[in-house]
Design a protein around this motif. Structure first.
Motif, short mmCIF file in Angstrom:
data_model
loop_
_atom_site.label_atom_id
_atom_site.label_comp_id
_atom_site.label_asym_id
_atom_site.label_seq_id
_atom_site.Cartn_x
_atom_site.Cartn_y
_atom_site.Cartn_z
N ILE A 52 0.80 -1.19 -0.08
CA ILE A 52 -0.09 0.11 0.05
C ILE A 52 0.80 1.29 -0.15
CG2 ILE A 52 -1.74 1.34 1.25
CD1 ILE A 52 -2.82 -1.24 0.07
N CYS A 53 0.45 2.11 -0.85
CA CYS A 53 1.38 3.43 -1.05
C CYS A 53 0.63 4.63 -0.80
CB CYS A 53 1.82 3.52 -2.65
SG CYS A 53 2.44 4.79 -3.04
N GLY A 54 1.25 5.68 -0.75
CA GLY A 54 0.37 7.03 0.02
C GLY A 54 -0.39 7.30 -1.11
N THR A 55 0.06 6.96 -2.63
CA THR A 55 -0.73 7.64 -3.57
C THR A 55 -2.05 6.83 -3.67
OG1 THR A 55 1.27 7.93 -4.81
CG2 THR A 55 -0.58 7.68 -6.17
N ASP A 56 -2.00 5.42 -3.31
CA ASP A 56 -3.61 4.92 -3.22
C ASP A 56 -4.46 5.54 -2.29
OD1 ASP A 56 -2.74 2.62 -4.56
OD2 ASP A 56 -1.79 1.69 -3.06
N GLY A 72 -4.32 0.14 -6.12
CA GLY A 72 -3.27 -0.47 -5.50
C GLY A 72 -2.14 -0.85 -6.80
N HIS A 73 -0.92 -0.47 -6.39
CA HIS A 73 0.02 -0.66 -7.61
C HIS A 73 1.60 -1.20 -7.06
CE1 HIS A 73 0.10 3.40 -5.80
NE2 HIS A 73 1.33 3.38 -5.96
N GLU A 74 1.29 -2.19 -6.12
CA GLU A 74 2.64 -2.61 -5.75
C GLU A 74 2.49 -4.30 -5.68
OE1 GLU A 74 5.07 0.75 -3.23
OE2 GLU A 74 4.01 -0.84 -2.00
N MET A 159 8.24 -2.13 -6.06
CA MET A 159 7.51 -1.98 -7.00
C MET A 159 6.92 -0.53 -7.28
SD MET A 159 7.45 -4.37 -8.88
CE MET A 159 6.80 -3.94 -10.18
N CYS A 160 6.86 0.28 -6.16
CA CYS A 160 6.67 1.80 -6.37
C CYS A 160 7.44 2.75 -5.48
CB CYS A 160 5.16 2.27 -6.05
SG CYS A 160 4.80 3.89 -5.95
N ALA A 161 7.33 2.37 -4.20
CA ALA A 161 8.16 3.22 -3.11
C ALA A 161 9.82 3.07 -3.22
CB ALA A 161 7.91 2.82 -1.54
ZN LIG Z 1 2.93 4.24 -5.19
#
Ligand SMILES: [Zn+2]
Ligand SMILES: [Zn+2]
Length: 354
Positions: A52-56, A72-74, A159-161
């Motif tokens: 889970i990323c802040g962008t979510d 979701g993107h990781e 995958m993102c952070a």
């Molecule tokens: Zn992200």
């Protein structure tokens, strides 16, 4: 490879966290959904975990436009079915699914090597369904192959952070051994930026606010921690800690205009300010042009990274130089934890299957 319909029909449906009440009071409803349709040149991925990323949270709150019902993107998982015209991928291949879900490969930014700036870019959870589901569909041409010798929990944050932190440092062009400031260093991207900076040979000044963030930053390997709530003159504090050299780069992971403005004062002559933190839409960063003209400082915006950047960032984890700190929950626990990601001691990772 099951190219025929009979075998594909045997594949399961999916469980997904469906976004409800999009806006500041968003939540998720865990639902069983049909298996997504796989196009001829697409592959179906069964996801094991997603970070889970802040962008979510920004997406769910509606700050980045209308989100898809699954964000979701990781994601990390394996290919379980391939489209009828797919030829270059194998069932069972472990893959990652990040923020960028496709790029055209032929627009000018793509030709310049900047697939993250593709003019036809597809973002996860914004233009296609994201990774908070057991199944997702990926174009065959945009596969991110991942190694087998790391846990999915260790791979997901990259995958993102992780790639965001790594790419920001990479494009800073800071000299090895020099000081790099990480603003917002206790957050999901910031804590990984501290680890990557150390692994890449930089001395790090972590900037954040409070005692718990201080411990997080020191645990991540920061050489110096500066509390912006206590330091009335951040430039003076950085000057003191660096024996007057200031920083060759500052990476702004915090999404606030004052964080950008303060970080700019900590950058040395000919240094670079790299921004990855996104401020609210109405919040503008202000500085006088002489802050750049007098110093030769460059300001660069960086966004996640290419597939090659992801693989480079993963190598640091494989070599044990970067170890993402994670807290794993089940999909049913998502509503309890998602709004507290900044209080959790590590990246929140949701286990989806396996
Ligand atoms: Zn992200
Ligand atoms: Zn393109």
């Amino acid at each position: 490879m099951p190219h025929n319909d009979t075998e594909q029909e045997l594949l399961p449906g999916q469980r997904a966290a469906v976004l409800v009440n999009e806006g500041p009071d968003f939540s998720f409803k865990i639902q069983s959904l049909d298996r997504p349709t796989v196009g001829p040149k697409e592959v179906l991925v069964e996801l094991e975990v997603t970070g889970i990323c802040g962008t979510d949270l920004a997406l769910a709150a509606g700050y980045l436009g209308k989100p898809k019902s699954i964000i979701g993107h990781e994601g990390v998982g394996r290919i379980i079915a391939v489209g009828s015209a797919s030829s270059s991928v194998a069932i069972g291949q472990r893959v990652g699914v990040g923020w960028l879900r496709d790029s055209c490969g032929s627009c000018r930014p793509c030709m310049l090597g900047g697939e993250t700036r593709c003019q036809l870019q597809i973002f996860s959870g914004r233009m296609v369904e994201g990774t908070l589901a057991t199944l997702t569909v990926v174009p065959e041409r945009y596969i991110v192959p991942l190694p087998e010798d790391l846990s999915a929990e260790q791979l997901a944050p990259i995958m993102c952070a992780g790639v965001t932190a790594y790419k920001a440092l990479k494009c800073s062009d800071a000299s090895p051994g020099s000081w790099v400031a990480i603003s917002g260093a206790a957050g999901g991207v910031g804590a990984l930026a501290v680890q990557y900076a150390k692994a890449m040979g930089y001395r790090t000044i972590a900037i954040d606010g409070g005692e718990i963030p201080k411990q997080k930053c020191l645990d991540a390997g920061a050489d110096i921690y500066l509390d912006y709530e206590k330091e009335t003159d951040l430039k003076a504090a950085v000057t003191r800690e660096t024996n007057g050299t200031l920083c060759s780069a500052a990476i702004v992971c915090a999404g606030s205009a004052p964080a950008y403005e303060a970080a700019l004062t900590c950058v040395d002559y000919f240094g670079t300010l790299v921004g990855v933190g996104i401020t609210p839409p109405t919040s503008k960063v202000a500085f006088h042009p002489l802050a750049l003209i007098d110093t030769g400082i460059k300001i660069i915006g960086s966004m996640v990274g290419s597939r090659a950047d992801i693989l480079e960032a993963v190598e640091f984890v494989r070599r044990g130089l970067v170890t993402p700190k994670t807290v794993t929950i089940g999909l049913d626990e998502l509503n309890q934890h998602i709004k507290k990601i900044n209080e959790i001691d590590g990246k929140l990772v949701v286990r989806l299957s396996g």
